[in-house]
Enzyme design. Structure first.
Site, PDB file in Angstrom:
ATOM      1  NE  ARG A  32       8.254  -6.137   3.597  1.00  0.00           N
ATOM      2  CZ  ARG A  32       9.200  -6.904   3.058  1.00  0.00           C
ATOM      3  NH1 ARG A  32       8.903  -7.919   2.309  1.00  0.00           N
ATOM      4  NH2 ARG A  32      10.466  -6.622   3.270  1.00  0.00           N
ATOM      5  NE  ARG A  36       8.119 -12.232  -1.403  1.00  0.00           N
ATOM      6  CZ  ARG A  36       9.290 -12.168  -0.792  1.00  0.00           C
ATOM      7  NH1 ARG A  36      10.355 -12.704  -1.337  1.00  0.00           N
ATOM      8  NH2 ARG A  36       9.391 -11.586   0.380  1.00  0.00           N
ATOM      9  NE  ARG A  45       7.217 -11.140  -8.206  1.00  0.00           N
ATOM     10  CZ  ARG A  45       7.667 -12.079  -7.393  1.00  0.00           C
ATOM     11  NH1 ARG A  45       8.255 -11.743  -6.273  1.00  0.00           N
ATOM     12  NH2 ARG A  45       7.514 -13.345  -7.674  1.00  0.00           N
ATOM     13  CG  ASP A  82      11.512  -2.058  -0.587  1.00  0.00           C
ATOM     14  OD1 ASP A  82      10.969  -3.107  -0.189  1.00  0.00           O
ATOM     15  OD2 ASP A  82      12.662  -1.717  -0.239  1.00  0.00           O
ATOM     16  CE1 TYR A 157      18.419  -4.801   3.880  1.00  0.00           C
ATOM     17  CE2 TYR A 157      17.347  -3.075   5.147  1.00  0.00           C
ATOM     18  CZ  TYR A 157      17.493  -4.409   4.830  1.00  0.00           C
ATOM     19  OH  TYR A 157      16.723  -5.350   5.454  1.00  0.00           O
TER      20      TYR A 157
END
Ligand code: CP3
Length: 348
Positions: A32, A36, A45, A82, A157
């Site tokens: 990652r 952020r 983004r 992703d 998921y």
């Protein structure tokens, strides 16, 4: 396709380690690493108009892939995308709600029959374009890593429709209706083989299979839902890209990491921060290079706690083929100065 993987191998630290060599200063990248904690990521983004728009915009996705490499000179770039683009390509609805994470249409046994049998290639095309763009911008020292989610993690998921603490919905479905669940897993396996081969063809030199939720499975379930599908992906990809370098990351595998390495055929294994380092050294490293395993919270905390953690990884695993990384993704609150401190500690 051999040349893609081996052509520039000698100049790239990460690829040398994946050939089984030990580097005095090990290669470093972070799971990652595009994310952020970087102000430049947050602003790109916003420009893209949200997370999924960013994933499917090759110009901006290439830009955020390169941001951490420019800033920190990491030894590898990891494709910005992703794991949940695969369910999208299988015809499922996927959204990312700010501050809440992913939301999918939940799936039950009956719903599994309605999942597409093959991926919609149009969905994945922009991601290959991102790979091509990044590859053309990288220097001859920096490797390009592609990735997918492992079938088990992607299925968790798809079944629950969101992140849950222990993935009970998928585990329950796998107990109650293993045949239906296996059909879902098989579709993700086939989709992932296509997706990873597509990434290699576009210029990826290594891929990582993220099995973030491997650790919630008991040993028997682990063999069936983590090891077996991963092994099929490794085999399926190598049928088309014989020299493919594949890093497996079965987070939380614990004692199952050894059968995982032996049975899947991965080129290297990522370990999380709970993994006892001397056991990784003695049991895993003689078989494959090991990647890890700094606690993301130690990186967040910084100072002496971080130094101790870095030194311990180097001391326990540094005598064999090692890729320095975190034990899971970098946390958004991580100070940039701590990443710099970590790199200095590793590189001197
Ligand atoms: O590593 C990288 O820098 C490449 C990009 C990457 C992302 N997700 C971007 C992302 C990678 C390799 C992933 C993998 C991924 N995605 C995993 C496996 C690794 C892991 O961290 O466990 C999983 C389980 C997902 C699914 C996913 N994506 C979740 C559960 C979430 C929400 C939680 C969170 O961290 O916000 C995401 C969102 C996501 N994927 C973000 C990023 C940068 C944050 C979204 C944003 O920017 O708004």
């Amino acid at each position: 396709m051999d040349n893609i993987v081996t052509g520039h191998a000698l100049g790239k630290k990460l690829l040398r380690v994946l050939e089984g060599k030990r580097e005095t200063i090990p290669p470093v990248w972070l799971m990652r690493q595009a994310g952020r904690y970087l102000p430049e990521y947050r602003s790109t983004r916003e420009r893209a108009g949200g997370f999924l728009n960013l994933c499917f915009n090759p110009v901006l996705a290439a830009e955020v892939t390169l941001q951490p490499v420019r800033r920190f000179n990491f030894d590898a770039a990891i494709l910005f995308s992703d794991i949940l683009v695969v369910p999208l390509a299988l015809g499922r609805k996927v959204e990312f709600l700010v501050g809440e994470g992913p939301k999918l249409e939940p799936l039950d046994a009956a719903g599994i029959a309605a999942v597409r049998e093959t991926v919609d290639a149009n969905v994945l095309a922009p991601i290959y374009e991102t790979v091509r763009r990044v590859k053309s911008e990288l220097d001859d020292k920096t490797a390009l890593i592609g990735f997918c989610g492992a079938p088990w993690t992607v299925a968790t998921y798809m079944v629950a429709g969101e992140a849950t603490p222990d993935q009970a919905p998928a585990r329950l479905l796998a107990y109650r209706d293993p045949e239906a669940f296996e059909r879902l897993i098989d579709r993700i396996v086939q989709a992932s083989i296509k997706y990873l081969v597509g990434q290699f063809k576009a210029g990826a030199e290594v891929v990582q299979i993220f099995d973030t939720w491997a650790g919630v499975l008991g040993p028997e379930q682990f063999e069936r839902w983590c090891i077996a599908p991963t092994q099929k992906i490794v085999e399926g990809v190598r049928r088309q890209v014989p020299a493919a370098k594949i890093i497996g990351f079965p987070r939380g595998a614990g004692a199952m990491a050894l059968p995982y390495v032996e049975m899947t055929g991965v080129s290297a294994v990522g370990i999380d921060w709970t993994f006892e380092r001397s056991i990784a050294r003695d049991a895993l490293q003689p078989r494959v290079p090991v990647q890890g395993n700094i606690d993301p919270l130690a990186l967040l905390a910084g100072s002496a706690a971080l130094d101790r953690e870095v030194d311990d990884v180097m001391k326990e695993l540094g005598d064999g083929p090692l890729i320095i990384n975190l034990g899971h993704g970098i946390l958004p609150e991580t100070p940039i100065a701590n990443v710099e401190r970590m790199l200095k500690r590793v590189r001197g």
